[in-house]
Write a protein that holds these residues in place. Structure first.
Motif, PDB file in Angstrom:
ATOM      1  N   MET A 107       0.834  -0.994  -0.127  1.00 35.26           N
ATOM      2  CA  MET A 107      -0.212   0.265   0.138  1.00 35.26           C
ATOM      3  C   MET A 107       1.033   1.180  -0.305  1.00 35.26           C
ATOM      4  N   THR A 108       1.715   1.202   1.303  1.00 36.87           N
ATOM      5  CA  THR A 108       3.109   2.321   0.573  1.00 36.87           C
ATOM      6  C   THR A 108       3.868   2.853  -1.099  1.00 36.87           C
ATOM      7  N   LEU A 109       4.109   1.570  -0.775  1.00 38.75           N
ATOM      8  CA  LEU A 109       4.443   1.183  -2.180  1.00 38.75           C
ATOM      9  C   LEU A 109       3.898   2.416  -3.738  1.00 38.75           C
ATOM     10  N   VAL A 110       2.492   1.708  -3.832  1.00 44.39           N
ATOM     11  CA  VAL A 110       1.593   2.311  -4.714  1.00 44.39           C
ATOM     12  C   VAL A 110       1.203   3.597  -4.070  1.00 44.39           C
ATOM     13  N   LEU A 111       1.362   3.904  -3.258  1.00 44.59           N
ATOM     14  CA  LEU A 111       0.771   5.574  -2.826  1.00 44.59           C
ATOM     15  C   LEU A 111       2.004   6.606  -2.653  1.00 44.59           C
ATOM     16  N   THR A 112       3.593   5.631  -2.645  1.00 43.18           N
ATOM     17  CA  THR A 112       4.500   6.825  -2.801  1.00 43.18           C
ATOM     18  C   THR A 112       4.766   7.345  -4.421  1.00 43.18           C
ATOM     19  N   ALA A 113       4.242   5.329  -5.092  1.00 41.37           N
ATOM     20  CA  ALA A 113       4.718   5.684  -6.626  1.00 41.37           C
ATOM     21  C   ALA A 113       3.641   6.725  -7.368  1.00 41.37           C
ATOM     22  N   MET A 114       2.186   6.383  -6.990  1.00 44.50           N
ATOM     23  CA  MET A 114       1.367   7.334  -7.369  1.00 44.50           C
ATOM     24  C   MET A 114       1.680   8.688  -7.617  1.00 44.50           C
ATOM     25  N   THR A 115       2.292   9.236  -6.677  1.00 45.43           N
ATOM     26  CA  THR A 115       2.722  10.461  -5.831  1.00 45.43           C
ATOM     27  C   THR A 115       3.715  10.954  -6.845  1.00 45.43           C
ATOM     28  N   PHE A 116       5.251   9.868  -7.014  1.00 43.21           N
ATOM     29  CA  PHE A 116       6.522  10.820  -7.967  1.00 43.21           C
ATOM     30  C   PHE A 116       6.254  10.795  -8.981  1.00 43.21           C
ATOM     31  N   PHE A 117       5.622  10.011  -9.434  1.00 45.83           N
ATOM     32  CA  PHE A 117       5.096  10.508 -10.677  1.00 45.83           C
ATOM     33  C   PHE A 117       4.582  10.787 -11.081  1.00 45.83           C
ATOM     34  N   LYS A 170       1.165   4.685  13.640  1.00 50.40           N
ATOM     35  CA  LYS A 170       2.782   5.095  13.248  1.00 50.40           C
ATOM     36  C   LYS A 170       3.087   4.665  11.696  1.00 50.40           C
ATOM     37  N   ALA A 171       2.308   3.789  11.222  1.00 48.47           N
ATOM     38  CA  ALA A 171       2.581   3.301   9.304  1.00 48.47           C
ATOM     39  C   ALA A 171       1.573   4.896   9.041  1.00 48.47           C
ATOM     40  N   LEU A 172       0.767   5.495   9.019  1.00 45.73           N
ATOM     41  CA  LEU A 172      -0.081   6.252   8.327  1.00 45.73           C
ATOM     42  C   LEU A 172       0.976   7.898   8.360  1.00 45.73           C
ATOM     43  N   ILE A 173       1.664   8.342   9.147  1.00 46.24           N
ATOM     44  CA  ILE A 173       2.653   9.404   8.483  1.00 46.24           C
ATOM     45  C   ILE A 173       3.541   8.976   8.230  1.00 46.24           C
ATOM     46  N   ARG A 174       4.141   7.811   8.436  1.00 48.21           N
ATOM     47  CA  ARG A 174       5.676   7.175   7.694  1.00 48.21           C
ATOM     48  C   ARG A 174       4.336   7.681   6.218  1.00 48.21           C
ATOM     49  N   MET A 175       3.290   6.660   5.494  1.00 47.89           N
ATOM     50  CA  MET A 175       3.170   6.314   4.786  1.00 47.89           C
ATOM     51  C   MET A 175       3.450   8.300   3.855  1.00 47.89           C
ATOM     52  N   VAL A 176       2.955   9.218   4.980  1.00 51.25           N
ATOM     53  CA  VAL A 176       2.302  10.998   4.631  1.00 51.25           C
ATOM     54  C   VAL A 176       3.447  11.364   4.462  1.00 51.25           C
ATOM     55  N   VAL A 177       4.650  10.743   4.622  1.00 54.72           N
ATOM     56  CA  VAL A 177       6.218  11.455   5.108  1.00 54.72           C
ATOM     57  C   VAL A 177       7.063  11.240   3.747  1.00 54.72           C
ATOM     58  N   LEU A 178       6.692   9.893   3.867  1.00 52.05           N
ATOM     59  CA  LEU A 178       7.265   9.570   2.717  1.00 52.05           C
ATOM     60  C   LEU A 178       6.880   9.876   0.864  1.00 52.05           C
ATOM     61  N   GLN A 179       5.730  10.327   0.774  1.00 46.94           N
ATOM     62  CA  GLN A 179       4.858  10.465  -0.287  1.00 46.94           C
ATOM     63  C   GLN A 179       4.842  11.713  -0.149  1.00 46.94           C
ATOM     64  N   THR A 180       5.045  13.350   0.595  1.00 46.57           N
ATOM     65  CA  THR A 180       6.092  13.963   1.162  1.00 46.57           C
ATOM     66  C   THR A 180       7.448  13.911   0.170  1.00 46.57           C
ATOM     67  N   ILE A 181       8.669  13.541   0.318  1.00 43.42           N
ATOM     68  CA  ILE A 181       9.710  13.109   0.089  1.00 43.42           C
ATOM     69  C   ILE A 181       9.407  13.009  -1.499  1.00 43.42           C
ATOM     70  N   LEU A 202      -1.956  17.796  -3.333  1.00 46.92           N
ATOM     71  CA  LEU A 202      -2.601  18.089  -2.541  1.00 46.92           C
ATOM     72  C   LEU A 202      -4.078  17.161  -2.722  1.00 46.92           C
ATOM     73  N   THR A 203      -3.501  16.348  -4.132  1.00 50.31           N
ATOM     74  CA  THR A 203      -3.802  14.770  -4.945  1.00 50.31           C
ATOM     75  C   THR A 203      -4.218  13.569  -3.937  1.00 50.31           C
ATOM     76  N   PHE A 204      -3.112  13.120  -2.960  1.00 50.70           N
ATOM     77  CA  PHE A 204      -2.778  11.831  -3.272  1.00 50.70           C
ATOM     78  C   PHE A 204      -3.114  12.165  -1.523  1.00 50.70           C
ATOM     79  N   VAL A 205      -2.841  13.041  -0.573  1.00 44.32           N
ATOM     80  CA  VAL A 205      -2.211  12.777   0.594  1.00 44.32           C
ATOM     81  C   VAL A 205      -3.419  12.899   1.733  1.00 44.32           C
TER      82      VAL A 205
END
Length: 375
Positions: free
Chosen positions: A83-93, A122-133, A105-108
């Motif tokens: 799940m974290t990988l999918v959300l992070t990849a969508m934000t990255f690309f 903790k997992a939620l915070i990590r996902m949002v932080v990695l999305q931001t990066i 603004l779209t994916f967070v």
């Protein structure tokens, strides 16, 4: 007196980024008294596009589009790491085309909706932080991915070859490090499920699907920001007056404060002479862009330093790397912070977010800065 001090302390704790930016703006006014030049400080396009995107996202949430997408996603992806990988990849690309601000603004908001059914905060915070990066590192790979790239690409007269040769090592290092961070993070089976929720088809959905692409097109410079503002007012004033109250005006004010601060300090002759003397080598430009971004954010840093150097590729690398680090290093990071703070009101959650954000960003700042200097 004590009550006033407590109120001031509460305001600072509630929105430290706004408080810091306001303090910097006030201090700079002491050196440069207000005059007509202040009107030229403000980047109205940034403010108007951000405002329009905020409104469009609010309308999308009213239409329950994010809730429906969250239900589909969490019911099909069986694993926290995936799940974290999918959300992070969508934000990255997506940040490469939509810009880092729009991607967040779209994916967070989607991540925060999913987080409501996760027991692991903790997992939620990590996902949002990695999305931001991911937004900050993915967006640096295109000239339109973030404001500082667009500014340096056009102002410095870079060719596509110059631009790409400057940014690809940083983008590659950032992408690989994101995957490694996700790979070593704790995994768990996602037992929680969201009940399928249909999209509310109606006026809000139609208005959002009109405003969102208009705002993105304005970011790309396809038409004037003033036309966008007029479209927002004309489309929403008769039907959705209350939606204007839901925009994050404190974030917009944070941008204004930074514009005032950077405009004032660029008019101080002593600072200008010192900067020209110090920025006499490419490595120093990279370091200056990275470090100055930590204090005033990378967009103002790019604008400020561009007046003191002709090393455009190194300036591009420096301010793009500088997007990692402190919370204000990239104003896109402020967007994630504001969205998370609005969802999680508990002080403990906000403190944990800032600690996790700082830890991850320090690692990325060191690795990306090394990549920028070595290649």
């Amino acid at each position: 007196m004590r009550n006033s001090a407590r109120k001031l302390s509460a305001i600072i704790r509630r929105d430290p980024v706004l408080s810091i930016s306001g303090l910097l703006a006030v201090l700079s006014i002491a050196f440069v008294p207000p005059d007509r030049e202040y009107l030229n400080y403000i980047d109205y396009k940034v403010l108007i596009c951000l405002f329009a995107l905020m409104i469009a996202v609010e309308l999308l949430q009213e239409a329950r589009l994010f809730a429906a997408a969250a239900g589909l996603l969490i019911n099909r992806v069986h694993g926290l790491r995936r799940m974290t990988l999918v959300l992070t990849a969508m934000t990255f690309f997506s940040s490469m085309i939509l810009t880092n601000d729009v991607a967040l603004l779209t994916f967070v908001p989607l991540t925060l909706i999913i987080g409501r059914v996760l027991e692991d905060r903790k997992a939620l915070i990590r996902m949002v932080v990695l999305q931001t990066i991911a937004a900050n590192t993915g967006s640096l790979l295109t000239p339109i991915g973030n404001p500082q790239n667009l500014y340096i690409y056009t102002h410095g007269g870079l060719s596509w070859a110059d631009f790409w040769s400057a940014v690809w090592p940083i983008g590659l290092a950032g992408g690989v490090l994101l995957v490694l961070c996700i790979a070593v993070a704790p995994d768990a089976s996602l037992q929680a499920r969201l009940q399928a929720e249909p999209v509310r088809r109606g006026r809000n959905l139609v208005l959002s699907l009109i405003l969102f692409p208009l705002a993105v097109a304005c970011v790309f410079g396809l038409f004037s920001e003033w036309l966008l503002l007029a479209a927002v007012v004309i489309l929403l004033l008769p039907w959705q007056k209350k939606i204007f109250l839901r925009a994050d005006y404190s974030l917009l004010l944070t941008f204004v404060f930074f514009f005032v601060f950077i405009g004032n300090i660029s008019r101080l002759p002593a600072l200008r002479d010192t900067a020209v003397h110090w920025l006499n080598s490419p490595c120093r430009v990279v370091l200056a862009g990275s470090l100055l971004s930590q204090v005033i954010s990378n967009v103002p840093a790019a604008i400020l330093l561009s007046g003191f150097t002709v090393h455009w590729r190194e300036l591009l690398r420096g301010v793009d790397v500088g997007g990692c680090g402190t919370l204000i290093a990239s104003l896109a990071s402020v967007i994630s912070w504001r969205l998370f703070s609005r969802e999680e009101a508990a002080p403990q959650a906000r403190t944990r977010y800032l600690a996790v954000f700082s830890g991850y960003n320090l690692i990325f700042l060191i690795v990306l800065l090394a990549a920028a200097l070595i290649f």
